[in-house]
Design a protein around this motif. Structure first.
Motif, mmCIF file in Angstrom:
data_model
loop_
_atom_site.group_PDB
_atom_site.id
_atom_site.type_symbol
_atom_site.label_atom_id
_atom_site.label_comp_id
_atom_site.label_asym_id
_atom_site.label_seq_id
_atom_site.Cartn_x
_atom_site.Cartn_y
_atom_site.Cartn_z
ATOM 1 N N LEU A 1 0.822 -1.202 0.000
ATOM 2 C CA LEU A 1 0.000 0.000 0.000
ATOM 3 C C LEU A 1 0.858 1.255 0.000
ATOM 4 N N GLN A 2 0.208 2.370 -0.336
ATOM 5 C CA GLN A 2 0.896 3.648 -0.360
ATOM 6 C C GLN A 2 1.464 3.988 1.025
ATOM 7 N N LYS B 1 7.790 1.105 0.651
ATOM 8 C CA LYS B 1 8.382 0.355 -0.471
ATOM 9 C C LYS B 1 9.672 0.991 -0.970
ATOM 10 N N ARG C 1 3.602 8.896 -10.403
ATOM 11 C CA ARG C 1 4.126 10.049 -9.691
ATOM 12 C C ARG C 1 5.610 10.219 -10.005
ATOM 13 N N GLN D 1 12.414 10.342 -5.713
ATOM 14 C CA GLN D 1 12.759 9.875 -4.359
ATOM 15 C C GLN D 1 13.739 8.702 -4.449
ATOM 16 N N GLY E 1 13.858 1.819 10.916
ATOM 17 C CA GLY E 1 14.147 3.246 10.961
ATOM 18 C C GLY E 1 14.048 3.839 9.564
ATOM 19 N N GLU E 2 14.201 5.166 9.485
ATOM 20 C CA GLU E 2 14.034 5.818 8.187
ATOM 21 C C GLU E 2 15.277 5.735 7.320
HETATM 22 N N1 LIG Z 1 10.392 5.060 11.218
HETATM 23 C C1 LIG Z 1 10.378 4.426 10.055
HETATM 24 N N2 LIG Z 1 9.934 5.052 8.975
HETATM 25 C C2 LIG Z 1 9.924 4.387 7.815
HETATM 26 C C3 LIG Z 1 10.362 3.044 7.709
HETATM 27 N N3 LIG Z 1 10.213 2.662 6.416
HETATM 28 C C4 LIG Z 1 9.717 3.730 5.770
HETATM 29 N N4 LIG Z 1 9.536 4.778 6.590
HETATM 30 C C5 LIG Z 1 8.989 6.123 6.285
HETATM 31 O O1 LIG Z 1 7.689 5.967 5.779
HETATM 32 C C6 LIG Z 1 7.417 6.975 4.816
HETATM 33 C C7 LIG Z 1 6.923 6.331 3.527
HETATM 34 O O2 LIG Z 1 7.982 5.573 2.980
HETATM 35 P P1 LIG Z 1 8.130 5.291 1.424
HETATM 36 O O3 LIG Z 1 9.281 4.385 1.260
HETATM 37 O O4 LIG Z 1 8.125 6.543 0.650
HETATM 38 O O5 LIG Z 1 6.780 4.510 1.186
HETATM 39 P P2 LIG Z 1 6.217 3.932 -0.211
HETATM 40 O O6 LIG Z 1 5.562 2.656 0.098
HETATM 41 O O7 LIG Z 1 7.274 3.934 -1.228
HETATM 42 O O8 LIG Z 1 5.119 5.035 -0.538
HETATM 43 P P3 LIG Z 1 4.381 5.244 -1.981
HETATM 44 O O9 LIG Z 1 5.451 5.158 -3.028
HETATM 45 O O10 LIG Z 1 3.790 6.606 -1.842
HETATM 46 O O11 LIG Z 1 3.377 4.187 -2.095
HETATM 47 C C8 LIG Z 1 8.687 7.753 4.644
HETATM 48 O O12 LIG Z 1 8.589 8.918 5.413
HETATM 49 C C9 LIG Z 1 9.748 6.835 5.197
HETATM 50 O O13 LIG Z 1 10.844 7.550 5.743
HETATM 51 C C10 LIG Z 1 10.819 2.372 8.902
HETATM 52 O O14 LIG Z 1 11.185 1.190 8.932
HETATM 53 N N5 LIG Z 1 10.807 3.114 10.040
#
Ligand SMILES: Nc1nc2c(ncn2[C@@H]2O[C@H](COP(=O)(O)OP(=O)(O)OP(=O)(O)O)[C@@H](O)[C@H]2O)c(=O)[nH]1
Ligand SMILES: [Mg+2]
Length: 443
Positions: free
Chosen positions: A107-108, A112, A139, A145, A274-275
Motif C-alpha cells: 500500500l501507499q 516500499k 508520480r 525519491q 528506521g528511516e
Molecule cells: N520510522 C520508520 N519510517 C519508515 C520506515 N520505512 C519507511 N519509513 C517512512 O515511511 C514513509 C513512507 O515511505 P516510502 O518508502 O516513501 O513509502 P512507499 O511505500 O514507497 O510510498 P508510496 O510510493 O507513496 O506508495 C517515509 O517517510 C519513510 O521515511 C521504517 O522502517 N521506520
C-alpha cells in the motif's frame, strides 16, 4: 515497539521464576497475564488463544511442574512457542536469476521505496550489484525519491518517462541491468491507499511478466491488525514470497509483527527499523523472541557493530586508551560510531538484562544530550579538542554560542571529560580493560 509487551511478559514470568515450586495454578495465573498482555499488544485473538493453549499443554506436563526448575522451564516453553509463532514459512531470501528480480509491492506509504533502497544496500554488502527500478508511472516524485536514495548509496536507478506502462518499465529495467552488468533488479512499484482491483490487476500483470524470484510485500507494522488484513488480501491476488515489516521502530503495540506471519502464512523476511537506509534487519524469530522476553539479542548487536566499526580505527583507539591520549576528538568519533549503530535505546535493548535501561538511554537521546555534546565538540577548534586546558572563559562562551548550548553545558562536558582523562591516566598501564572500565563508568 515491543517495550510495553516486553515489560508485561517479563513481569508475568518473574512470578514463575521468583519462587521454588510451581503449581498448575501458578502457571495459570502467569498465562492469564500473558494472554492479556498479548491481547493488549493487539495480537490477533485467535493467535493468542492457540499460543496460550500450546504453552499450557506443554507446561502443566507432570515432569515439568515437579521439577525444581519448573519456573525456568516454563519461561523456556514461552520462548520456544514465541519462536514457533514467528517462524512461519521459508524465510530464505533468494537471489537466483540473471538478473535476479525482486519486486516490492504494498500500500501507499508502507515503505516500499525506502525498503528498496535498504535492500539494495543490504545486498551490496553481500557483493551484489543491484539496479533500482522506479516502476511507478504515476508520480514522477516517486522516481525522484528513489533516484535520490540511489545516488546517496551510489547505486544506479532506472526510470522511464511518465506514463510508460509499468510492465514496460519493469522489462526496460531488466534490459538495462543486463546492459549495465548489474546482477539484481529491485522493482519499486506504486502503492494505492487501499487494496483495490486496479492495483491488484496491475501488480499481477507485472509479476506475471517479469517473474520475480522474490515478491516482497511491504507492510507497515504501525497499522496493527489492519496490516494483517492487507497481507491476506495481497497474498490472495499475487504470489507473495515474503514480508518486509516496516516501522518496527514506531510506537505501535507490536501485535501486527507478532501475528502477521501466523495469520497470513507468509514468512517475514526483513524488518525495517528506521528511516535511514541502514535500518534493515534480516528477520530472525529467535532473536526477536529473545528481545521481547528481555533476553537480549547479542547476535544482531555484534552484526551491527561489525558493519559500522572500522577495525583499524578501533585498534588506534585502543592504543590511545592505553597511552591515555584520548582526546575530545576521539570522543566525538566514538559518539558517531555508536550513533551509526542505531538509536541507543535499540542497541541497549539487545544486551541481555539491559532492556530496562534502554528506556533511560532513549530518554537521554530525546533530551538531546548526545546531540548537545556533539554540537559542543564541533564548535571547538582542533587545538581546543586536543587540549581542553586552553579553554578560557571567553572561549567557552564562544563555544556555547556557536553550538546553541549554554555556558554551564560546555563547562559540564569539559569537567566530565577532564575527570575521565584523569581516570584514564590512572588506569594507563593497568591494561586496556581498566581504561575501558573507567571510560564506561564515566559515561
Ligand atoms: N520510522 C520508520 N519510517 C519508515 C520506515 N520505512 C519507511 N519509513 C517512512 O515511511 C514513509 C513512507 O515511505 P516510502 O518508502 O516513501 O513509502 P512507499 O511505500 O514507497 O510510498 P508510496 O510510493 O507513496 O506508495 C517515509 O517517510 C519513510 O521515511 C521504517 O522502517 N521506520
Ligand atoms: Mg514509493
Amino acid at each position: 515497539m515491543f517495550d510495553n509487551l516486553s515489560d508485561r511478559l517479563r513481569h508475568a514470568l518473574d512470578g514463575l521464576t521468583g519462587r521454588g515450586r510451581v503449581s498448575e495454578a501458578d502457571v495459570d495465573v502467569a498465562l492469564r497475564e500473558i494472554r492479556l498482555s498479548l491481547l493488549e499488544a493487539d495480537v490477533n485473538f485467535r493467535v493468542v488463544k492457540d499460543f496460550i493453549a500450546r504453552v499450557r499443554e506443554r507446561a502443566v506436563g507432570a515432569e515439568i511442574l515437579s521439577s525444581l526448575t519448573a519456573g525456568q522451564q516454563v519461561v523456556k516453553i514461552v520462548h520456544e512457542e514465541l519462536i514457533t509463532l514467528l517462524s512461519v514459512g521459508d524465510r530464505a531470501f533468494r537471489l537466483q536469476g540473471n538478473p535476479a528480480v525482486i519486486a516490492l509491492v504494498g500500500l501507499q506509504g508502507s515503505g516500499k521505496t525506502t525498503s528498496a533502497a535498504k535492500l539494495a544496500r543490504h545486498i551490496v554488502k553481500q557483493g551484489r550489484r543491484p539496479l533500482l527500478v522506479a516502476a511507478d508511472p504515476y508520480r514522477p516524485a516517486a522516481a525522484d525519491q528513489l533516484e535520490t536514495l540511489g545516488r546517496s548509496l551510489d547505486i544506479p536507478v532506472h526510470r522511464a518517462p511518465a506514463g510508460t506502462p509499468v510492465v514496460d518499465i519493469a522489462r526496460g529495467g531488466i534490459e538495462a541491468a543486463r546492459r549495465l552488468t548489474r546482477d539484481t533488479v529491485i522493482l519499486d512499484t506504486a502503492g494505492r491507499l487501499t487494496v483495490d482491483e486496479a492495483l491488484m490487476a496491475e501488480i499481477s500483470t507485472v509479476i506475471a511478466a517479469v517473474q520475480p524470484i522474490e515478491t516482497l510485500l511491504v507492510v507497515d507494522a504501525m497499522a496493527g491488525q489492519e496490516a494483517v488484513a492487507v497481507a491476506e488480501a495481497f497474498a490472495a491476488a499475487v504470489p507473495v514470497t515474503g514480508l518486509v515489516l516496516t516501522k518496527i521502530d514506531g510506537d505501535a503495540r507490536g501485535g501486527a509483527a507478532l501475528s502477521i506471519a501466523s495469520v497470513s502464512g507468509l514468512p517475514v523476511k526483513f524488518l525495517g527499523t528506521g528511516e535511514k537506509t541502514d535500518a534493515l534487519e534480516a528477520f530472525h524469530p529467535d532473536r526477536l523472541a529473545g528481545r521481547i522476553l528481555g533476553m537480549g539479542d547479542i547476535l544482531t548487536l555484534v552484526e551491527r557493530a561489525q558493519e559500522v566499526v572500522d577495525t583499524s580505527q578501533a585498534a588506534k583507539l585502543e592504543e590511545k586508551l592505553r597511552k591515555a591520549q584520548f582526546t575530545l576528538e576521539d570522543f566525538l568519533e566514538q559518539l558517531q560510531q555508536v550513533q551509526k549503530m542505531g538509536p541507543l535505546g535499540q542497541i541497549m535493548g539487545m544486551i541481555p538484562g539491559m532492556g530496562g535501561m534502554a528506556r533511560e538511554a532513549e530518554a537521554a537521546v530525546d533530551r538531546g544530550d548526545l546531540r548537545r555534546i556533539e554540537a559542543i565538540i564541533r564548535s571547538m577548534t582542533a587545538r581546543e579538542r586536543r587540549d581542553p586546558s586552553v579553554l578560557t572563559a571567553a572561549r567557552r562562551r564562544r563555544i556555547a554560542a556557536g553550538s546553541g548550548t549554554t555556558l554551564p553545558d560546555v563547562n559540564r562536558l569539559i569537567k566530565q571529560f577532564t575527570e575521565m582523562q584523569k581516570l584514564m591516566k590512572q588506569f594507563a598501564g593497568g591494561g586496556r580493560r581498566g581504561a575501558a572500565t573507567a571510560l564506561l563508568g564515566r559515561r
